[in-house]
Design a protein around this motif. Structure first.
Motif, PDB file in Angstrom:
ATOM      1  N   LEU A 154       0.822  -1.210   0.000  1.00 51.67           N
ATOM      2  CA  LEU A 154       0.000   0.000   0.000  1.00 51.67           C
ATOM      3  C   LEU A 154       0.855   1.260   0.000  1.00 51.67           C
ATOM      4  CD1 LEU A 154      -2.841  -1.086   2.453  1.00 51.67           C
ATOM      5  CD2 LEU A 154      -2.964  -0.887  -0.039  1.00 51.67           C
ATOM      6  N   GLU A 155       1.946   1.247   0.753  1.00 48.07           N
ATOM      7  CA  GLU A 155       2.865   2.388   0.763  1.00 48.07           C
ATOM      8  C   GLU A 155       3.495   2.590  -0.611  1.00 48.07           C
ATOM      9  OE1 GLU A 155       5.699   1.773   3.902  1.00 48.07           O
ATOM     10  OE2 GLU A 155       4.170   1.894   5.455  1.00 48.07           O
ATOM     11  N   LYS A 156       3.892   1.503  -1.243  1.00 42.79           N
ATOM     12  CA  LYS A 156       4.499   1.588  -2.569  1.00 42.79           C
ATOM     13  C   LYS A 156       3.489   2.112  -3.579  1.00 42.79           C
ATOM     14  CE  LYS A 156       6.774  -1.187  -6.113  1.00 42.79           C
ATOM     15  NZ  LYS A 156       7.240  -2.526  -6.493  1.00 42.79           N
ATOM     16  N   THR A 157       2.252   1.630  -3.501  1.00 42.84           N
ATOM     17  CA  THR A 157       1.206   2.088  -4.407  1.00 42.84           C
ATOM     18  C   THR A 157       0.972   3.580  -4.241  1.00 42.84           C
ATOM     19  OG1 THR A 157       0.157  -0.083  -4.382  1.00 42.84           O
ATOM     20  CG2 THR A 157      -1.212   1.769  -5.071  1.00 42.84           C
ATOM     21  N   ALA A 158       0.912   4.042  -3.010  1.00 44.19           N
ATOM     22  CA  ALA A 158       0.707   5.468  -2.750  1.00 44.19           C
ATOM     23  C   ALA A 158       1.870   6.289  -3.285  1.00 44.19           C
ATOM     24  CB  ALA A 158       0.530   5.706  -1.259  1.00 44.19           C
ATOM     25  N   ARG A 159       3.085   5.808  -3.078  1.00 44.08           N
ATOM     26  CA  ARG A 159       4.274   6.514  -3.565  1.00 44.08           C
ATOM     27  C   ARG A 159       4.280   6.591  -5.086  1.00 44.08           C
ATOM     28  NH1 ARG A 159       8.882   4.227  -5.089  1.00 44.08           N
ATOM     29  NH2 ARG A 159       8.404   2.300  -4.015  1.00 44.08           N
ATOM     30  N   LEU A 160       3.963   5.475  -5.746  1.00 40.22           N
ATOM     31  CA  LEU A 160       3.946   5.459  -7.206  1.00 40.22           C
ATOM     32  C   LEU A 160       2.817   6.323  -7.764  1.00 40.22           C
ATOM     33  CD1 LEU A 160       4.745   1.705  -7.889  1.00 40.22           C
ATOM     34  CD2 LEU A 160       6.250   3.672  -8.218  1.00 40.22           C
ATOM     35  N   ARG A 161       1.659   6.308  -7.107  1.00 35.45           N
ATOM     36  CA  ARG A 161       0.539   7.142  -7.537  1.00 35.45           C
ATOM     37  C   ARG A 161       0.918   8.621  -7.458  1.00 35.45           C
ATOM     38  NH1 ARG A 161      -3.550   5.258  -4.438  1.00 35.45           N
ATOM     39  NH2 ARG A 161      -4.212   3.877  -6.105  1.00 35.45           N
ATOM     40  N   LYS A 162       1.559   8.996  -6.353  1.00 40.23           N
ATOM     41  CA  LYS A 162       1.975  10.381  -6.168  1.00 40.23           C
ATOM     42  C   LYS A 162       2.972  10.785  -7.258  1.00 40.23           C
ATOM     43  CE  LYS A 162       4.043  13.404  -2.687  1.00 40.23           C
ATOM     44  NZ  LYS A 162       4.608  13.464  -1.329  1.00 40.23           N
ATOM     45  N   ALA A 163       3.921   9.922  -7.554  1.00 41.85           N
ATOM     46  CA  ALA A 163       4.912  10.209  -8.595  1.00 41.85           C
ATOM     47  C   ALA A 163       4.240  10.321  -9.967  1.00 41.85           C
ATOM     48  CB  ALA A 163       5.985   9.131  -8.614  1.00 41.85           C
ATOM     49  N   ARG A 164       3.277   9.438 -10.233  1.00 42.09           N
ATOM     50  CA  ARG A 164       2.578   9.479 -11.519  1.00 42.09           C
ATOM     51  C   ARG A 164       1.779  10.768 -11.674  1.00 42.09           C
ATOM     52  NH1 ARG A 164      -2.509   8.322 -12.483  1.00 42.09           N
ATOM     53  NH2 ARG A 164      -2.731   7.056 -10.620  1.00 42.09           N
ATOM     54  N   LEU A 165       1.077  11.170 -10.623  1.00 44.49           N
ATOM     55  CA  LEU A 165       0.295  12.406 -10.677  1.00 44.49           C
ATOM     56  C   LEU A 165       1.201  13.621 -10.854  1.00 44.49           C
ATOM     57  CD1 LEU A 165      -2.367  11.677  -7.922  1.00 44.49           C
ATOM     58  CD2 LEU A 165      -2.702  11.688 -10.408  1.00 44.49           C
ATOM     59  N   LYS A 166       2.341  13.612 -10.190  1.00 45.36           N
ATOM     60  CA  LYS A 166       3.303  14.708 -10.331  1.00 45.36           C
ATOM     61  C   LYS A 166       3.818  14.772 -11.767  1.00 45.36           C
ATOM     62  CE  LYS A 166       7.523  16.531  -8.275  1.00 45.36           C
ATOM     63  NZ  LYS A 166       8.577  16.303  -7.283  1.00 45.36           N
ATOM     64  N   GLN A 167       4.097  13.616 -12.339  1.00 45.05           N
ATOM     65  CA  GLN A 167       4.588  13.557 -13.720  1.00 45.05           C
ATOM     66  C   GLN A 167       3.507  14.030 -14.694  1.00 45.05           C
ATOM     67  OE1 GLN A 167       5.584   9.634 -15.077  1.00 45.05           O
ATOM     68  NE2 GLN A 167       6.833  10.377 -16.774  1.00 45.05           N
ATOM     69  N   GLU A 168       2.262  13.633 -14.470  1.00 45.68           N
ATOM     70  CA  GLU A 168       1.164  14.053 -15.343  1.00 45.68           C
ATOM     71  C   GLU A 168       0.948  15.557 -15.255  1.00 45.68           C
ATOM     72  OE1 GLU A 168      -2.197  11.705 -14.161  1.00 45.68           O
ATOM     73  OE2 GLU A 168      -1.504   9.925 -15.219  1.00 45.68           O
ATOM     74  N   GLN A 169       1.068  16.128 -14.068  1.00 53.97           N
ATOM     75  CA  GLN A 169       0.946  17.579 -13.912  1.00 53.97           C
ATOM     76  C   GLN A 169       2.039  18.302 -14.641  1.00 53.97           C
ATOM     77  OE1 GLN A 169       0.831  18.324  -9.721  1.00 53.97           O
ATOM     78  NE2 GLN A 169      -1.409  18.157  -9.611  1.00 53.97           N
ATOM     79  N   ALA A 170       3.252  17.780 -14.596  1.00 57.39           N
ATOM     80  CA  ALA A 170       4.389  18.403 -15.272  1.00 57.39           C
ATOM     81  C   ALA A 170       4.168  18.393 -16.788  1.00 57.39           C
ATOM     82  CB  ALA A 170       5.680  17.683 -14.917  1.00 57.39           C
ATOM     83  N   LEU A 171       3.537  17.382 -17.304  1.00 57.15           N
ATOM     84  CA  LEU A 171       3.283  17.292 -18.743  1.00 57.15           C
ATOM     85  C   LEU A 171       2.146  18.218 -19.177  1.00 57.15           C
ATOM     86  CD1 LEU A 171       3.593  13.445 -19.338  1.00 57.15           C
ATOM     87  CD2 LEU A 171       5.258  15.217 -19.917  1.00 57.15           C
ATOM     88  N   GLU A 172       1.200  18.512 -18.304  1.00 56.41           N
ATOM     89  CA  GLU A 172       0.044  19.323 -18.653  1.00 56.41           C
ATOM     90  C   GLU A 172       0.366  20.814 -18.640  1.00 56.41           C
ATOM     91  OE1 GLU A 172      -3.149  18.325 -16.049  1.00 56.41           O
ATOM     92  OE2 GLU A 172      -3.335  16.298 -16.843  1.00 56.41           O
ATOM     93  N   ILE A 173       1.276  21.278 -17.832  1.00 51.73           N
ATOM     94  CA  ILE A 173       1.573  22.713 -17.691  1.00 51.73           C
ATOM     95  C   ILE A 173       2.043  23.363 -18.984  1.00 51.73           C
ATOM     96  CG2 ILE A 173       3.069  24.378 -16.504  1.00 51.73           C
ATOM     97  CD1 ILE A 173       2.831  22.619 -14.023  1.00 51.73           C
ATOM     98  N   PRO A 174       2.995  22.801 -19.733  1.00 48.98           N
ATOM     99  CA  PRO A 174       3.469  23.471 -20.954  1.00 48.98           C
ATOM    100  C   PRO A 174       2.401  23.615 -22.043  1.00 48.98           C
ATOM    101  CG  PRO A 174       5.031  21.782 -20.271  1.00 48.98           C
ATOM    102  CD  PRO A 174       3.811  21.647 -19.421  1.00 48.98           C
ATOM    103  N   SER A 175       1.401  22.822 -22.073  1.00 49.91           N
ATOM    104  CA  SER A 175       0.421  22.838 -23.156  1.00 49.91           C
ATOM    105  C   SER A 175      -0.294  24.114 -23.247  1.00 49.91           C
ATOM    106  CB  SER A 175      -0.597  21.706 -22.979  1.00 49.91           C
ATOM    107  OG  SER A 175       0.084  20.473 -23.072  1.00 49.91           O
TER     108      SER A 175
END
Length: 57
Positions: free
Chosen positions: A36-57
């Motif tokens: 569960l900790e790993k899932t939460a960590r990976l989810r947080k990293a994925r959301l951060k990465q998705e946000q980084a991709l959306e900003i330049p658009s």
């Protein structure tokens, strides 16, 4: 007058089984917690990465 024993002590086999069950439950709980900790960590990293991709658009 005879007093019947209402509470029997667990046999040696039952005691060993209870200890084994407790150890297995502890291991499973630790693995579940780690997963569960790993899932939460990976989810947080994925959301951060998705946000980084959306900003330049």
């Amino acid at each position: 007058m005879t007093v019947s024993k209402t509470l029997q002590e667990p046999s040696k086999r039952e005691t060993i089984a209870e200890r084994t069950s407790a150890a297995a439950t502890e291991i499973i709980d630790k693995q579940t917690s780690a997963r569960l900790e790993k899932t939460a960590r990976l989810r947080k990293a994925r959301l951060k990465q998705e946000q980084a991709l959306e900003i330049p658009s």
